[in-house]
Motif scaffolding. Structure first.
Motif, PDB file in Angstrom:
ATOM      1  N   PRO A  19      15.102  89.115 -62.027  1.00 31.54           N
ATOM      2  CA  PRO A  19      15.457  87.698 -61.784  1.00 31.54           C
ATOM      3  C   PRO A  19      16.689  87.247 -62.568  1.00 31.54           C
ATOM      4  O   PRO A  19      17.289  86.225 -62.240  1.00 31.54           O
ATOM      5  N   GLU A  20      17.071  87.994 -63.600  1.00 25.70           N
ATOM      6  CA  GLU A  20      18.247  87.630 -64.381  1.00 25.70           C
ATOM      7  C   GLU A  20      19.531  87.931 -63.616  1.00 25.70           C
ATOM      8  O   GLU A  20      20.566  87.311 -63.847  1.00 25.70           O
ATOM      9  N   VAL A  21      19.481  88.865 -62.683  1.00 21.52           N
ATOM     10  CA  VAL A  21      20.690  89.307 -61.984  1.00 21.52           C
ATOM     11  C   VAL A  21      21.413  88.159 -61.283  1.00 21.52           C
ATOM     12  O   VAL A  21      22.615  87.973 -61.470  1.00 21.52           O
ATOM     13  N   PRO A  22      20.746  87.352 -60.443  1.00 23.64           N
ATOM     14  CA  PRO A  22      21.482  86.300 -59.726  1.00 23.64           C
ATOM     15  C   PRO A  22      21.692  85.019 -60.505  1.00 23.64           C
ATOM     16  O   PRO A  22      22.368  84.111 -60.016  1.00 23.64           O
ATOM     17  N   ARG A  23      21.145  84.916 -61.687  1.00 25.69           N
ATOM     18  CA  ARG A  23      21.193  83.654 -62.415  1.00 25.69           C
ATOM     19  C   ARG A  23      22.613  83.353 -62.897  1.00 25.69           C
ATOM     20  O   ARG A  23      23.229  84.164 -63.580  1.00 25.69           O
ATOM     21  N   PRO A  24      23.169  82.185 -62.564  1.00 27.12           N
ATOM     22  CA  PRO A  24      24.509  81.829 -63.045  1.00 27.12           C
ATOM     23  C   PRO A  24      24.530  81.692 -64.569  1.00 27.12           C
ATOM     24  O   PRO A  24      23.483  81.583 -65.215  1.00 27.12           O
ATOM     25  N   PHE A  25      25.743  81.686 -65.115  1.00 28.45           N
ATOM     26  CA  PHE A  25      25.908  81.508 -66.563  1.00 28.45           C
ATOM     27  C   PHE A  25      26.790  80.296 -66.812  1.00 28.45           C
ATOM     28  O   PHE A  25      27.816  80.112 -66.148  1.00 28.45           O
ATOM     29  N   THR A  26      26.378  79.467 -67.760  1.00 34.68           N
ATOM     30  CA  THR A  26      27.137  78.266 -68.125  1.00 34.68           C
ATOM     31  C   THR A  26      27.176  78.140 -69.644  1.00 34.68           C
ATOM     32  O   THR A  26      26.164  78.363 -70.311  1.00 34.68           O
ATOM     33  N   ALA A  27      28.326  77.800 -70.172  1.00 34.30           N
ATOM     34  CA  ALA A  27      28.468  77.521 -71.604  1.00 34.30           C
ATOM     35  C   ALA A  27      29.371  76.307 -71.767  1.00 34.30           C
ATOM     36  O   ALA A  27      30.349  76.152 -71.023  1.00 34.30           O
ATOM     37  N   VAL A  28      29.049  75.449 -72.705  1.00 33.12           N
ATOM     38  CA  VAL A  28      29.846  74.251 -72.939  1.00 33.12           C
ATOM     39  C   VAL A  28      30.959  74.554 -73.943  1.00 33.12           C
ATOM     40  O   VAL A  28      30.864  75.484 -74.748  1.00 33.12           O
ATOM     41  N   ALA A  29      32.006  73.764 -73.891  1.00 30.39           N
ATOM     42  CA  ALA A  29      33.147  73.951 -74.782  1.00 30.39           C
ATOM     43  C   ALA A  29      32.787  73.608 -76.224  1.00 30.39           C
ATOM     44  O   ALA A  29      31.970  72.721 -76.478  1.00 30.39           O
ATOM     45  N   LYS A  30      33.412  74.314 -77.139  1.00 34.80           N
ATOM     46  CA  LYS A  30      33.293  74.040 -78.566  1.00 34.80           C
ATOM     47  C   LYS A  30      34.699  73.801 -79.102  1.00 34.80           C
ATOM     48  O   LYS A  30      35.354  74.708 -79.607  1.00 34.80           O
ATOM     49  N   GLY A  58      31.696  86.472 -69.764  1.00 36.54           N
ATOM     50  CA  GLY A  58      31.493  85.043 -69.993  1.00 36.54           C
ATOM     51  C   GLY A  58      30.967  84.748 -71.384  1.00 36.54           C
ATOM     52  O   GLY A  58      31.408  83.800 -72.049  1.00 36.54           O
ATOM     53  N   ARG A  59      30.020  85.554 -71.846  1.00 41.36           N
ATOM     54  CA  ARG A  59      29.467  85.344 -73.191  1.00 41.36           C
ATOM     55  C   ARG A  59      30.520  85.581 -74.268  1.00 41.36           C
ATOM     56  O   ARG A  59      30.570  84.866 -75.272  1.00 41.36           O
ATOM     57  N   ALA A  60      31.364  86.586 -74.055  1.00 43.97           N
ATOM     58  CA  ALA A  60      32.424  86.870 -75.026  1.00 43.97           C
ATOM     59  C   ALA A  60      33.396  85.701 -75.148  1.00 43.97           C
ATOM     60  O   ALA A  60      33.830  85.345 -76.255  1.00 43.97           O
ATOM     61  N   LEU A  61      33.732  85.078 -74.034  1.00 37.69           N
ATOM     62  CA  LEU A  61      34.641  83.928 -74.065  1.00 37.69           C
ATOM     63  C   LEU A  61      33.945  82.692 -74.638  1.00 37.69           C
ATOM     64  O   LEU A  61      34.566  81.897 -75.356  1.00 37.69           O
ATOM     65  N   ALA A  62      32.660  82.542 -74.344  1.00 40.57           N
ATOM     66  CA  ALA A  62      31.909  81.405 -74.893  1.00 40.57           C
ATOM     67  C   ALA A  62      31.855  81.473 -76.413  1.00 40.57           C
ATOM     68  O   ALA A  62      31.897  80.435 -77.093  1.00 40.57           O
ATOM     69  N   GLU A  63      31.772  82.672 -76.954  1.00 41.58           N
ATOM     70  CA  GLU A  63      31.758  82.834 -78.406  1.00 41.58           C
ATOM     71  C   GLU A  63      33.061  82.377 -79.052  1.00 41.58           C
ATOM     72  O   GLU A  63      33.090  82.033 -80.237  1.00 41.58           O
ATOM     73  N   LYS A  64      34.132  82.359 -78.271  1.00 45.70           N
ATOM     74  CA  LYS A  64      35.429  81.896 -78.768  1.00 45.70           C
ATOM     75  C   LYS A  64      35.555  80.375 -78.681  1.00 45.70           C
ATOM     76  O   LYS A  64      36.551  79.816 -79.127  1.00 45.70           O
ATOM     77  N   GLY A  65      34.553  79.715 -78.079  1.00 45.53           N
ATOM     78  CA  GLY A  65      34.571  78.262 -77.979  1.00 45.53           C
ATOM     79  C   GLY A  65      34.926  77.725 -76.612  1.00 45.53           C
ATOM     80  O   GLY A  65      35.007  76.503 -76.427  1.00 45.53           O
ATOM     81  N   TYR A  66      35.127  78.600 -75.639  1.00 45.91           N
ATOM     82  CA  TYR A  66      35.508  78.139 -74.309  1.00 45.91           C
ATOM     83  C   TYR A  66      34.290  77.753 -73.483  1.00 45.91           C
ATOM     84  O   TYR A  66      33.245  78.401 -73.548  1.00 45.91           O
ATOM     85  N   ALA A  67      34.427  76.700 -72.696  1.00 44.52           N
ATOM     86  CA  ALA A  67      33.425  76.383 -71.686  1.00 44.52           C
ATOM     87  C   ALA A  67      33.544  77.430 -70.591  1.00 44.52           C
ATOM     88  O   ALA A  67      34.649  77.775 -70.181  1.00 44.52           O
TER      89      ALA A  67
END
Length: 275
Positions: A19-30, A58-67
């Motif tokens: 079920p994780e495969v189709p789940r979208p990913f979202t991260a907010v800006a920091k 996506g997770r790698a960019l989110a760690e840098k503070g990007y939405a």
């Protein structure tokens, strides 16, 4: 029958069941990590794939503070039969929705895509040249040199699918978890309704562009790079060849290089004094 979308490669894909495969990913800006500015990045997966292939990026960019937005394209992440009832307009509508969300919530937006995801974000950049701060492409598809695709307009009514194009990955033990079949009606829509008009509009693209291309790619042939390079109006165009990855490079041996170099690219093209 020959699969008109694949020239041979690693093991055949399996149907996505996690079920994780189709789940979208979202991260907010920091913004505290990005010099006080809110920066958004849209990452779009490819044909018959899912957000699964883009989430590590996506997770790698989110760690840098990007939405970050990694949307699920309609008809993907379920069963391949569903994809045959949808087409380019549906996929572009979802890509546009994610882009507008990032645009509304951030000071600048960079778009990135893998394979067909690359053609979708190029369409965005052509349609919104003043709103896209930068483009990152990983083995994007806008064309194929294979002559047998000319039969798709007829074949799609006779044969519902061909063998799948997923899992073109060099790294042992890694799977993309895309569809095991390639739906032909959907493939025809991608090429006829998506690629063909996009090729005619590439000159409208002016944003800085970072292009990652695998030296060995069993899905997308070199003509897409040649066409994009020759036709976009971007003065800032960087090519980066990936020698240790196949088509799904975001999950392959060169993934970390993509993550690191794209993060630096995003920082550069969205800085306060950029442009």
């Amino acid at each position: 029958m020959i699969n008109p979308l694949k020239r041979g490669g690693p093991a055949a894909p399996v149907e996505p069941t996690d079920p994780e495969v189709p789940r979208p990913f979202t991260a907010v800006a920091k913004p505290e990590l990005t010099d006080g500015r809110r920066i958004g990045v849209l990452l779009q997966h490819g044909f018959t794939g899912s957000p699964y292939s883009m989430k590590p990026w996506g997770r790698a960019l989110a760690e840098k503070g990007y939405a970050v937005e990694v949307p699920l394209l309609p008809g993907h992440g379920t069963q391949w039969e569903e994809l045959n009832s949808l087409g380019w307009k549906d996929w572009y509508a979802e890509t546009s929705r994610a882009f507008e969300k990032l645009r509304d919530e951030n000071d600048a937006v960079v778009v990135g895509g893998l394979s067909m995801g690359g053609s979708l974000v190029l369409r965005l950049a052509a349609d919104h040249p003043d709103a896209v701060a930068g483009i990152v492409l990983v083995n994007p598809a806008v064309n194929t040199a294979r002559l047998d695709v000319r039969a798709l307009p007829v074949l799609k009514w006779l044969v519902p699918s061909f063998p799948g194009i997923a899992n073109d990955i060099k790294k042992p033990g890694v799977e993309e978890l895309g569809y095991s079949r390639t739906p032909l009606k959907a493939a025809d829509s991608m090429m006829r309704e998506g690629w063909k008009p996009l090729r005619a509009d590439l000159a409208r693209i002016t944003a800085p562009l970072l292009f990652f291309k695998s030296t060995v790619d069993h899905v997308v042939d070199p003509t897409s790079l040649e066409i994009i390079r020759s036709n976009v109006s971007s003065r800032d165009f960087t090519e980066r060849m990936l020698s240790e990855s196949y088509h799904v490079a975001t999950l392959d041996n060169d993934a970390q290089a993509i993550f690191d170099e794209s993060a630096e690219f995003v920082r550069r093209v969205t800085s306060a004094d950029a442009g």
